[in-house]
Design a protein around this motif. Structure first.
Motif, PDB file in Angstrom:
ATOM      1  N   LYS A  15      10.764   7.791  -7.980  1.00  0.00           N
ATOM      2  CA  LYS A  15      11.129   6.851  -6.914  1.00  0.00           C
ATOM      3  C   LYS A  15      12.434   6.125  -7.250  1.00  0.00           C
ATOM      4  O   LYS A  15      13.313   5.960  -6.385  1.00  0.00           O
ATOM      5  CB  LYS A  15      10.005   5.835  -6.729  1.00  0.00           C
ATOM      6  CG  LYS A  15      10.143   4.944  -5.504  1.00  0.00           C
ATOM      7  CD  LYS A  15       9.767   5.688  -4.250  1.00  0.00           C
ATOM      8  CE  LYS A  15       9.670   4.755  -3.051  1.00  0.00           C
ATOM      9  NZ  LYS A  15       9.303   5.482  -1.817  1.00  0.00           N
ATOM     10  N   THR A 193      -1.948  13.451  -4.521  1.00  0.00           N
ATOM     11  CA  THR A 193      -2.324  13.369  -3.109  1.00  0.00           C
ATOM     12  C   THR A 193      -2.697  11.951  -2.671  1.00  0.00           C
ATOM     13  O   THR A 193      -2.906  11.714  -1.480  1.00  0.00           O
ATOM     14  CB  THR A 193      -3.494  14.322  -2.788  1.00  0.00           C
ATOM     15  OG1 THR A 193      -4.623  13.977  -3.605  1.00  0.00           O
ATOM     16  CG2 THR A 193      -3.106  15.767  -3.039  1.00  0.00           C
ATOM     17  N   HIS A 194      -2.797  11.031  -3.623  1.00  0.00           N
ATOM     18  CA  HIS A 194      -3.153   9.650  -3.277  1.00  0.00           C
ATOM     19  C   HIS A 194      -2.057   8.671  -3.684  1.00  0.00           C
ATOM     20  O   HIS A 194      -2.308   7.487  -3.861  1.00  0.00           O
ATOM     21  CB  HIS A 194      -4.489   9.275  -3.917  1.00  0.00           C
ATOM     22  CG  HIS A 194      -5.650  10.005  -3.318  1.00  0.00           C
ATOM     23  ND1 HIS A 194      -6.065  11.235  -3.783  1.00  0.00           N
ATOM     24  CD2 HIS A 194      -6.437   9.710  -2.247  1.00  0.00           C
ATOM     25  CE1 HIS A 194      -7.093  11.658  -3.046  1.00  0.00           C
ATOM     26  NE2 HIS A 194      -7.331  10.754  -2.119  1.00  0.00           N
ATOM     27  N   ARG A 196       0.473   7.521  -1.922  1.00  0.00           N
ATOM     28  CA  ARG A 196       1.171   7.047  -0.730  1.00  0.00           C
ATOM     29  C   ARG A 196       1.957   5.797  -1.084  1.00  0.00           C
ATOM     30  O   ARG A 196       1.425   4.873  -1.684  1.00  0.00           O
ATOM     31  CB  ARG A 196       0.176   6.763   0.387  1.00  0.00           C
ATOM     32  CG  ARG A 196       0.809   6.565   1.745  1.00  0.00           C
ATOM     33  CD  ARG A 196      -0.250   6.352   2.823  1.00  0.00           C
ATOM     34  NE  ARG A 196       0.361   6.227   4.135  1.00  0.00           N
ATOM     35  CZ  ARG A 196       0.556   7.222   4.968  1.00  0.00           C
ATOM     36  NH1 ARG A 196       0.201   8.451   4.634  1.00  0.00           N
ATOM     37  NH2 ARG A 196       1.112   7.024   6.157  1.00  0.00           N
ATOM     38  N   LEU A 199       5.078   8.770  -3.255  1.00  0.00           N
ATOM     39  CA  LEU A 199       5.452  10.082  -2.719  1.00  0.00           C
ATOM     40  C   LEU A 199       5.576   9.978  -1.204  1.00  0.00           C
ATOM     41  O   LEU A 199       4.733   9.351  -0.542  1.00  0.00           O
ATOM     42  CB  LEU A 199       4.405  11.144  -3.068  1.00  0.00           C
ATOM     43  CG  LEU A 199       4.676  11.979  -4.329  1.00  0.00           C
ATOM     44  CD1 LEU A 199       4.531  11.116  -5.574  1.00  0.00           C
ATOM     45  CD2 LEU A 199       3.717  13.156  -4.403  1.00  0.00           C
ATOM     46  N   ASP A 200       6.615  10.564  -0.661  1.00  0.00           N
ATOM     47  CA  ASP A 200       6.826  10.536   0.780  1.00  0.00           C
ATOM     48  C   ASP A 200       6.313  11.780   1.475  1.00  0.00           C
ATOM     49  O   ASP A 200       6.074  11.766   2.690  1.00  0.00           O
ATOM     50  CB  ASP A 200       8.322  10.368   1.070  1.00  0.00           C
ATOM     51  CG  ASP A 200       8.850   9.047   0.534  1.00  0.00           C
ATOM     52  OD1 ASP A 200       8.554   7.998   1.137  1.00  0.00           O
ATOM     53  OD2 ASP A 200       9.539   9.056  -0.503  1.00  0.00           O
ATOM     54  N   SER A 218      -5.420  14.715   1.145  1.00  0.00           N
ATOM     55  CA  SER A 218      -4.225  13.937   0.850  1.00  0.00           C
ATOM     56  C   SER A 218      -4.051  12.754   1.795  1.00  0.00           C
ATOM     57  O   SER A 218      -4.198  12.881   3.009  1.00  0.00           O
ATOM     58  CB  SER A 218      -2.976  14.821   0.934  1.00  0.00           C
ATOM     59  OG  SER A 218      -1.827  14.075   0.628  1.00  0.00           O
ATOM     60  N   SER A 219      -3.721  11.592   1.213  1.00  0.00           N
ATOM     61  CA  SER A 219      -3.319  10.446   2.028  1.00  0.00           C
ATOM     62  C   SER A 219      -1.801  10.412   2.200  1.00  0.00           C
ATOM     63  O   SER A 219      -1.273   9.603   2.956  1.00  0.00           O
ATOM     64  CB  SER A 219      -3.808   9.139   1.385  1.00  0.00           C
ATOM     65  OG  SER A 219      -3.235   8.959   0.104  1.00  0.00           O
ATOM     66  N   VAL A 220      -1.098  11.308   1.477  1.00  0.00           N
ATOM     67  CA  VAL A 220       0.343  11.479   1.620  1.00  0.00           C
ATOM     68  C   VAL A 220       0.582  12.545   2.693  1.00  0.00           C
ATOM     69  O   VAL A 220      -0.143  13.542   2.745  1.00  0.00           O
ATOM     70  CB  VAL A 220       0.976  11.918   0.274  1.00  0.00           C
ATOM     71  CG1 VAL A 220       2.465  12.150   0.426  1.00  0.00           C
ATOM     72  CG2 VAL A 220       0.693  10.890  -0.811  1.00  0.00           C
TER      73      VAL A 220
END
Length: 417
Positions: A15, A193-194, A196, A199-200, A218-220
């Motif tokens: 990031k 995957t979690h 958020r 990760l965009d 995934s929440s992303v």
């Protein structure tokens, strides 16, 4: 070792690097890409040693031939990886390019430009070349990336990622822009995957099981790629030699890839004459043919197809074959069983060709050509990040533009609403 903490540290580093990468000049990005290409070729021996160890372990597990082919590297494939990096350097930089502008009646000037997405996570399986392709496209489009390759290629991917990162940073890329996940545990994937907010975007590349797991858990945001149940329809007016050549190429040139043909449909008017020619040609290539009742009545040497065959991505020298009464039936079958990847018709009938292209629901629809061309390099995009089989936000081979978002720039002179 706490994998969750390690993954969080990687994501935070990516990031931070993404902010710097987003404003990096085209010249520095291109210099980094060229340095990465040189590093791969100069240190090819190191990569091949790591790959040999991966292959030995994979053979010990009894993995199938098509999977081993995906995993295997040689000097030629390393040169191809390096060439992909150089071609990406030669492509126009999409960042800060305008694609829309207007002046409103109130005098406001509005421009839309392309900007990086931010941090992109790539989760992929056996192919080590993805490590170079993904890094190249993410770097050129101004995105930091977190790569998590399959455990079967862990040594190959680690070697490639290390060489790429060192060469790029030395050439001016920000430290931390490339994060490689060395952990084979599934926990690392679940952590990605979690994430958020860090990760965009996540792009999974691999089999249907991997992609389904990522999409469902995934929440992303996720872009689906790769699963390919691709068809060739041989129409009533098709040139037989052309049809056989296209079918052989689509099935046998690289059967383990997602743009390989899995099902062949044949118009019933030509099936008695065409199928024996096709069967002989496929037999010469050691293709196992699984056919419906009508096709087996013509070629009894073919095995009986089941309902499951029509929706199976074999990734191997196996082909399902079906005789259909007309173009309508071919289109209906394809739209029922395909995965939205690549479809082709072989025909001399221009009206049928246009209907096929209009009505078949897929990312790439061909006339008189092999589905094997669905590829970023073949489409002129350079290396590709994957082939999207969904309809948002990108579809088909994903090049640089697919890895960007947009920003509006508005210029005023004191206007208020």
């Amino acid at each position: 070792m706490d994998i969750q903490q390690e993954m969080m540290a990687k994501a935070q580093a990516a990031k931070a690097a993404a902010r710097k990468l987003a404003v990096l000049s085209t010249g520095v990005k291109n210099a980094a890409l060229l340095a990465m290409a040189d590093a791969l070729e100069k240190r090819a021996e190191l990569i091949l040693e790591a790959n040999a160890a991966d292959l030995e372990e994979a053979r010990g597990k009894g993995l199938k031939r098509s999977y081993l082919d995906r995993l295997m590297l040689n000097e030629g494939r390393i040169r191809q990886m390096a060439e992909g990096l150089r071609q990406t350097a030669a492509l126009p930089d999409p960042i800060f390019e305008g694609d829309y502008s207007t002046v409103r009646p109130n005098g406001l000037e509005i421009r839309r430009i392309r900007v990086p997405i931010g941090v992109i996570g790539i989760i992929y399986e056996a192919r080590p070349n993805v490590t170079a392709d993904a890094t190249a496209l993410c770097l050129k489009s101004g995105n930091a990336t977190i790569l998590r390759g399959g455990s079967d290629a862990i040594r190959s991917n680690t070697a490639i990622a290390s060489l790429l990162a060192k060469a790029a940073v030395k050439a001016g890329a920000p430290e931390g822009f490339l994060q490689f996940v060395e952990f084979p545990q599934r926990e690392a994937v679940d952590a990605m995957t979690h994430m958020r907010g860090l990760l965009d975007l996540i792009i999974p590349r691999g089999g249907a099981g991997l992609i389904r797991h990522i999409v469902e858990n995934s929440s992303v945001p996720v872009i689906e790629t790769g699963t390919g149940v691709c068809h060739t329809f041989v129409d009533e007016s098709a040139d037989f030699d052309m049809a056989v050549n296209i079918a052989i190429n689509a099935k046998t040139s690289h059967p383990s890839v997602c743009n390989a043909m899995e099902t062949l449909l044949v118009h019933e008017a030509i099936a008695p004459e065409f199928l024996p020619k096709l069967s002989w040609a496929m037999g010469e290539k050691h293709v196992e043919m699984r056919a419906d009742e009508k096709a087996r009545a013509i070629c009894p040497e073919m095995k009986e197809a089941t309902e499951e065959d029509w929706s199976t991505e074999y990734g191997d020298l196996i082909l399902s074959i079906k005789v259909v009464p007309d173009l309508d039936a071919a289109i209906a079958h394809i739209n029922k069983y395909n995965t939205g990847h690549s479809e082709t018709i072989v025909t001399k009938n221009l009206e049928n060709a246009h209907r096929f292209q209009r009505e078949v629901d897929a990312a790439a629809v061909y006339v008189n050509a092999s589905t094997r061309f669905t590829d970023g390099f073949e489409f002129g995009f350079g290396a590709e990040i994957g082939i999207s089989t969904q309809k948002l936000h990108a579809r088909g081979p994903m090049g640089l533009e697919a890895l960007t978002s947009t920003k509006y720039l508005i210029y005023g002179e004191g206007q208020v609403r």
